[in-house]
Motif scaffolding. Structure first.
Motif, PDB file in Angstrom:
ATOM      1  N   TYR A 182      -0.001  -6.448   1.396  1.00  0.00           N
ATOM      2  CA  TYR A 182      -1.276  -7.164   1.317  1.00  0.00           C
ATOM      3  C   TYR A 182      -1.173  -8.326   0.324  1.00  0.00           C
ATOM      4  O   TYR A 182      -0.428  -8.247  -0.659  1.00  0.00           O
ATOM      5  N   ARG A 185      -3.138   2.855  -5.801  1.00  0.00           N
ATOM      6  CA  ARG A 185      -3.021   2.615  -4.362  1.00  0.00           C
ATOM      7  C   ARG A 185      -1.887   1.677  -3.965  1.00  0.00           C
ATOM      8  O   ARG A 185      -1.407   1.728  -2.835  1.00  0.00           O
ATOM      9  N   PHE A 186      -1.462   0.797  -4.892  1.00  0.00           N
ATOM     10  CA  PHE A 186      -0.535  -0.262  -4.522  1.00  0.00           C
ATOM     11  C   PHE A 186       0.632  -0.377  -5.509  1.00  0.00           C
ATOM     12  O   PHE A 186       0.500  -0.061  -6.682  1.00  0.00           O
ATOM     13  N   ASN A 234       0.850  -1.181   0.000  1.00  0.00           N
ATOM     14  CA  ASN A 234       0.000   0.000   0.000  1.00  0.00           C
ATOM     15  C   ASN A 234       0.890   1.237   0.000  1.00  0.00           C
ATOM     16  O   ASN A 234       1.732   1.416   0.883  1.00  0.00           O
ATOM     17  N   CYS A 247      -2.805 -10.426  -2.691  1.00  0.00           N
ATOM     18  CA  CYS A 247      -3.656 -10.031  -3.811  1.00  0.00           C
ATOM     19  C   CYS A 247      -3.909 -11.217  -4.740  1.00  0.00           C
ATOM     20  O   CYS A 247      -3.146 -12.190  -4.750  1.00  0.00           O
TER      21      CYS A 247
END
Length: 222
Positions: free
Chosen positions: A15, A47-48, A8, A17
């Motif tokens: 995270y 965002r990532f 992030n 995914c």
């Protein structure tokens, strides 16, 4: 590979995914096996940053592409966007790093090499001498993006910045205390914006170019 991890951009948290059959990307909430958020590719890359093993070049190219897109939309830093666009289209990360190393050993040879292979990297000074545009190899070339953060009033501050840029109106945030002393400034006459995170009561820290109302790119440490 459908399963991967991503960081992030806002809080540097990693995270899990998953790429779905329709191309959308599902991001699992922390410590959850079923719950999370679904994004299309563009929303996801805002965002990532994907963590793809042994493919730093791909991650770098994605950052370059996103930076160019943000600059084109906001109108900010058009001359730097050209640099990122050229790097994205014509240069690999290994080649950029090679030129960086060359520049420390022999500047004249580096200019000759770039003039032959990457003429867009060459500039001419007021005396007619050719030199390497170091934006192609120094900090800005790494294109390290981050989400600007203005503390508890973060959303409202970003909205005020967005309006100021849209209206070409001068706007400054002298200092907001978060984990850093944060500041922002936008100068419409030259259509440029800056963001900084200085150590508390210090005057030194991390300095960025603001690409729009929300995202900045690392420029230098002081």
């Amino acid at each position: 590979m459908k399963n991967f991890k991503a960081v992030n951009i806002g809080d540097s948290t990693t995270y899990r995914c998953y790429i779905e059959n329709d191309g959308n990307i599902f991001v699992y909430a922390r410590n959850k096996k079923r719950y999370g958020w679904r994004f299309d590719e563009e929303q996801f890359l805002i965002r990532f940053t994907p963590l793809i093993p042994n493919d730093e070049n791909l991650q770098w190219k994605r950052r370059l592409k996103r930076a160019v897109k943000l600059c084109n939309e906001s109108g900010l830093w058009a001359e730097i966007a050209v640099v990122w666009d050229n790097l994205y289209k014509y240069v690999t990360l290994d080649e950029k790093n090679k030129i960086y190393d060359m520049s420390w050993d022999n500047r004249e040879a580096t200019v000759a090499y770039c003039k032959k292979h990457y003429p867009f990297m060459i500039k001419i000074d007021s005396n007619g001498k050719e030199y390497l545009n170091t934006d192609y190899i120094w900090e800005l070339s790494r294109c390290e993006l981050k989400s600007m953060y203005f503390g508890y009033n973060n959303t409202e501050e970003k909205e005020q910045i967005r309006k100021a840029i849209s209206e070409r109106r001068k706007y400054t945030i002298p200092r907001i205390r978060t984990t850093y002393d944060v500041s922002f400034s936008y100068t419409p006459e030259i259509n440029r914006a800056w963001y900084s995170e200085e150590y508390k009561n210090c005057g030194n820290g991390h300095y960025y170019l603001a690409l729009n109302h929300s995202t900045a790119v690392f420029c230098e440490d002081d």
